[in-house]
Design a protein around this motif. Sequence first.
Motif, PDB file in Angstrom:
ATOM      1  N   TYR A 163      -9.023  -0.351  13.120  1.00 41.17           N
ATOM      2  CA  TYR A 163      -7.319  -0.529  13.255  1.00 41.17           C
ATOM      3  C   TYR A 163      -7.020  -2.030  13.007  1.00 41.17           C
ATOM      4  O   TYR A 163      -6.121  -2.279  12.343  1.00 41.17           O
ATOM      5  N   ALA A 164      -7.864  -2.987  13.633  1.00 38.55           N
ATOM      6  CA  ALA A 164      -7.588  -4.048  13.368  1.00 38.55           C
ATOM      7  C   ALA A 164      -7.727  -4.733  11.928  1.00 38.55           C
ATOM      8  O   ALA A 164      -6.933  -5.585  11.527  1.00 38.55           O
ATOM      9  N   VAL A 165      -8.840  -4.240  11.608  1.00 41.74           N
ATOM     10  CA  VAL A 165      -9.171  -4.620  10.259  1.00 41.74           C
ATOM     11  C   VAL A 165      -7.879  -4.162   8.948  1.00 41.74           C
ATOM     12  O   VAL A 165      -7.396  -4.943   8.260  1.00 41.74           O
ATOM     13  N   ALA A 166      -7.609  -2.910   9.146  1.00 43.97           N
ATOM     14  CA  ALA A 166      -6.468  -2.237   8.465  1.00 43.97           C
ATOM     15  C   ALA A 166      -5.166  -2.907   8.637  1.00 43.97           C
ATOM     16  O   ALA A 166      -4.372  -3.091   7.631  1.00 43.97           O
ATOM     17  N   ASN A 167      -4.942  -3.151   9.919  1.00 48.73           N
ATOM     18  CA  ASN A 167      -3.454  -3.919  10.265  1.00 48.73           C
ATOM     19  C   ASN A 167      -3.478  -5.413   9.776  1.00 48.73           C
ATOM     20  O   ASN A 167      -2.374  -5.783   9.078  1.00 48.73           O
ATOM     21  N   SER A 168      -4.666  -5.997   9.918  1.00 50.65           N
ATOM     22  CA  SER A 168      -4.733  -7.282   9.225  1.00 50.65           C
ATOM     23  C   SER A 168      -4.406  -7.357   7.927  1.00 50.65           C
ATOM     24  O   SER A 168      -3.719  -8.321   7.246  1.00 50.65           O
ATOM     25  N   LEU A 169      -5.368  -6.550   6.942  1.00 53.84           N
ATOM     26  CA  LEU A 169      -4.993  -6.663   5.547  1.00 53.84           C
ATOM     27  C   LEU A 169      -3.619  -6.038   5.131  1.00 53.84           C
ATOM     28  O   LEU A 169      -2.941  -6.604   4.135  1.00 53.84           O
ATOM     29  N   GLN A 170      -3.109  -5.275   6.023  1.00 57.13           N
ATOM     30  CA  GLN A 170      -1.677  -4.739   5.506  1.00 57.13           C
ATOM     31  C   GLN A 170      -0.611  -5.987   5.661  1.00 57.13           C
ATOM     32  O   GLN A 170       0.103  -6.147   4.869  1.00 57.13           O
ATOM     33  N   ASP A 171      -0.905  -6.569   6.906  1.00 58.84           N
ATOM     34  CA  ASP A 171      -0.038  -8.003   7.115  1.00 58.84           C
ATOM     35  C   ASP A 171      -0.093  -8.875   6.422  1.00 58.84           C
ATOM     36  O   ASP A 171       0.840  -9.550   5.829  1.00 58.84           O
ATOM     37  N   ALA A 172      -1.487  -9.126   5.836  1.00 58.06           N
ATOM     38  CA  ALA A 172      -1.533 -10.371   4.863  1.00 58.06           C
ATOM     39  C   ALA A 172      -1.403  -9.801   3.538  1.00 58.06           C
ATOM     40  O   ALA A 172      -0.881 -10.870   2.600  1.00 58.06           O
ATOM     41  N   PHE A 173      -1.799  -8.827   3.121  1.00 57.50           N
ATOM     42  CA  PHE A 173      -1.889  -8.536   1.409  1.00 57.50           C
ATOM     43  C   PHE A 173      -1.014  -7.151   1.178  1.00 57.50           C
ATOM     44  O   PHE A 173      -1.146  -6.517   0.181  1.00 57.50           O
ATOM     45  N   PRO A 176      -2.248  -0.430   1.943  1.00 57.80           N
ATOM     46  CA  PRO A 176      -2.080   0.548   2.797  1.00 57.80           C
ATOM     47  C   PRO A 176      -3.145   0.761   3.808  1.00 57.80           C
ATOM     48  O   PRO A 176      -4.276   0.567   3.534  1.00 57.80           O
ATOM     49  N   LEU A 177      -2.872   1.121   5.286  1.00 59.77           N
ATOM     50  CA  LEU A 177      -3.875   1.310   5.841  1.00 59.77           C
ATOM     51  C   LEU A 177      -4.889   2.326   5.445  1.00 59.77           C
ATOM     52  O   LEU A 177      -6.251   2.128   5.989  1.00 59.77           O
ATOM     53  N   SER A 178      -4.736   3.424   5.014  1.00 63.39           N
ATOM     54  CA  SER A 178      -5.771   4.349   4.622  1.00 63.39           C
ATOM     55  C   SER A 178      -6.826   3.636   3.584  1.00 63.39           C
ATOM     56  O   SER A 178      -7.850   4.115   3.612  1.00 63.39           O
ATOM     57  N   TYR A 179      -6.075   3.184   2.660  1.00 64.90           N
ATOM     58  CA  TYR A 179      -7.137   2.342   1.574  1.00 64.90           C
ATOM     59  C   TYR A 179      -7.855   1.429   2.336  1.00 64.90           C
ATOM     60  O   TYR A 179      -9.124   1.350   1.938  1.00 64.90           O
ATOM     61  N   SER A 180      -7.560   0.820   3.403  1.00 68.35           N
ATOM     62  CA  SER A 180      -8.425  -0.214   3.921  1.00 68.35           C
ATOM     63  C   SER A 180      -9.246   0.489   4.878  1.00 68.35           C
ATOM     64  O   SER A 180     -10.629   0.131   4.963  1.00 68.35           O
ATOM     65  N   GLY A 181      -8.933   1.729   5.487  1.00 72.14           N
ATOM     66  CA  GLY A 181     -10.006   2.499   6.261  1.00 72.14           C
ATOM     67  C   GLY A 181     -11.042   3.047   5.404  1.00 72.14           C
ATOM     68  O   GLY A 181     -12.270   2.926   5.745  1.00 72.14           O
ATOM     69  N   ILE A 182     -10.768   3.462   4.097  1.00 71.99           N
ATOM     70  CA  ILE A 182     -11.623   4.211   3.019  1.00 71.99           C
ATOM     71  C   ILE A 182     -12.386   3.124   2.521  1.00 71.99           C
ATOM     72  O   ILE A 182     -13.910   2.971   2.522  1.00 71.99           O
ATOM     73  N   GLY A 183     -11.871   1.802   2.201  1.00 69.58           N
ATOM     74  CA  GLY A 183     -12.907   0.667   1.786  1.00 69.58           C
ATOM     75  C   GLY A 183     -13.882   0.267   2.777  1.00 69.58           C
ATOM     76  O   GLY A 183     -15.008  -0.252   2.500  1.00 69.58           O
ATOM     77  N   LEU A 184     -13.371   0.129   4.232  1.00 68.11           N
ATOM     78  CA  LEU A 184     -14.175  -0.393   5.284  1.00 68.11           C
ATOM     79  C   LEU A 184     -15.376   0.624   5.457  1.00 68.11           C
ATOM     80  O   LEU A 184     -16.647   0.418   5.585  1.00 68.11           O
ATOM     81  N   ALA A 185     -14.998   1.999   5.326  1.00 65.53           N
ATOM     82  CA  ALA A 185     -16.178   2.887   5.298  1.00 65.53           C
ATOM     83  C   ALA A 185     -17.162   2.813   4.387  1.00 65.53           C
ATOM     84  O   ALA A 185     -18.410   2.948   4.645  1.00 65.53           O
ATOM     85  N   ILE A 186     -16.786   2.629   3.162  1.00 65.89           N
ATOM     86  CA  ILE A 186     -17.943   2.389   2.083  1.00 65.89           C
ATOM     87  C   ILE A 186     -18.499   1.287   2.288  1.00 65.89           C
ATOM     88  O   ILE A 186     -19.810   1.376   2.194  1.00 65.89           O
ATOM     89  N   PHE A 346      -4.975 -16.995   6.604  1.00 63.98           N
ATOM     90  CA  PHE A 346      -6.092 -17.448   6.862  1.00 63.98           C
ATOM     91  C   PHE A 346      -6.497 -16.563   8.190  1.00 63.98           C
ATOM     92  O   PHE A 346      -7.630 -16.008   8.398  1.00 63.98           O
ATOM     93  N   VAL A 347      -5.676 -16.458   9.117  1.00 63.87           N
ATOM     94  CA  VAL A 347      -6.086 -15.743  10.393  1.00 63.87           C
ATOM     95  C   VAL A 347      -6.250 -14.221  10.114  1.00 63.87           C
ATOM     96  O   VAL A 347      -7.170 -13.524  10.832  1.00 63.87           O
ATOM     97  N   SER A 348      -5.665 -13.755   9.017  1.00 65.55           N
ATOM     98  CA  SER A 348      -5.840 -12.320   8.704  1.00 65.55           C
ATOM     99  C   SER A 348      -7.185 -12.187   8.194  1.00 65.55           C
ATOM    100  O   SER A 348      -7.724 -11.122   8.544  1.00 65.55           O
ATOM    101  N   ILE A 349      -7.706 -13.057   7.252  1.00 64.29           N
ATOM    102  CA  ILE A 349      -8.951 -12.933   6.559  1.00 64.29           C
ATOM    103  C   ILE A 349      -9.961 -13.152   7.807  1.00 64.29           C
ATOM    104  O   ILE A 349     -11.009 -12.656   7.878  1.00 64.29           O
ATOM    105  N   ALA A 350      -9.796 -13.946   8.596  1.00 61.13           N
ATOM    106  CA  ALA A 350     -10.738 -14.395   9.757  1.00 61.13           C
ATOM    107  C   ALA A 350     -10.836 -13.080  10.694  1.00 61.13           C
ATOM    108  O   ALA A 350     -11.943 -13.006  10.916  1.00 61.13           O
TER     109      ALA A 350
END
Length: 474
Positions: A163-173, A176-186, A346-350
């Motif tokens: 949840y933290a990863v997906a929301n961070s990526l959505q905020d910075a870049f 979409p949340l679902s894309y981040s979840g799938i990417g993280l899983a891979i 930077f904070v989002s990437i960190a």
Amino acid sequence: MLSLLSDLLWSKILIAVLLGLGLWFTLASRFIQFRYFGKMFSILTARHHDTDGHLSSFQALILSVAGRVGGGNIAGVAVAITLGGPGAIFWMWVVGLIGMATSFVECTLAQVYKTAEDDGTYRGGPAYYIEKGLGAQWKWLAVVYAILLFITFGIAFVALQSYAVANSLQDAFNIPLSYSGIGLAIVVGLIIFGGVKRIAKVAEILVPVMAGGYLIIALVVLAMNISAIPDTLMMIVNSAFGIGPAVGGGVGAAILMGVKRGLFSNEAGLGSAPNVAAVAYVPHPASQGVVQAFSVFIDTILLCTCTALIILLGTAYDPTTVSAADGIALTQASLATHIGETGRIFVSIALLLFSFSTVLYNYYLGENSLSYLTKGKNSKLLMNAFRILILVLCCLGAVLNLGTIFSFADLTMGLLALANLFGLALLFNKARSVINDYDKQIKAGTAQPVFDSAQFPELDLDKKAWPEANKNSH
């Protein structure tokens, strides 16, 4: 109900037990975290290599830092300041310094009672040292601990980190949340199916980069505000004791948030880090205690303080308007006041890197719990099923509302700490005998003490994990 139980556990019981036991360990070990403080840094210049195919002490340090360093260092510190005022940071320091002794004891015990697996690797942790150290009559507590660890870290915290990863990526870049979840899983799947050694190799590259990068940006901020640092540090100390303007929720809130967020961040006393500490090959169990105490220092004293100073030296923090929900947004806005809008990115990437490394760490804790609970039966099938579950949690955690899961994990984490701390209290004398052996060898001038299991027959150790050092017995 979850919230009420969690508040009772954290605001009353755990503060007393954590601080009380930590002080006891500190005094009874003659301030061991300070006596060996200089020795902790030697791990950074030691030769870092696998020994007989095992993880090195340095790799175990990196893997534990990967787990300790996470959202708690960025969002957790912001929440602590918001709800407890700047004084919460002082109590985080106290918990960190005392927690170094607690971590020293629990990780030394993890090494003492580790077991050698058929493939030559080691496993260990609270479930192992409770059962082997306290005897069969306490096996129920070891099983309860393993179940709580599996639920808290292996399931709930994996979803929360996703949840933290997906929301961070959505905020910075704006991904979409679902894309981040799938990417993280891979990406996670490619790593965890390679076992703990692959996890350690990835962490060995990732952790120094992410922790080092965060320290560098913090040092830049400190350099830009160097004249204000003494006053800011004094404000933290004064606020901790209710001196000066009333901010946050007063002294009580400062202590509560400092202890709670401090433990959540550095995990000393939770028993999570010992699961990793047991995996390493070290010549003496206390050597790993030194290393893991240093891990707590890196997390709480260095990285949490960096976040606190970024917030308190900036202009975004206003105790009269900041809401409890701000968390990561407050850290992002604060860094932006120092270095511009690139601070938010930077904070989002960190946070992305911190959370990603924590997912790998949480997976290993779940794997270790599962291994203990099943005792190797159908282990390959169950491990693969668990790995698939982790990938599903990465996908679902990114898109679901996790408020209830967070409350549940808060409660189970508190119960986890109680179970481990109870075991540590009963086992401390055994840990102290091992630590005394380490002290004795250091005092005699031995640069690298060696543990001889023949001198500790009462511990009933796994001889494959700790063979008798006959050459040292003559």
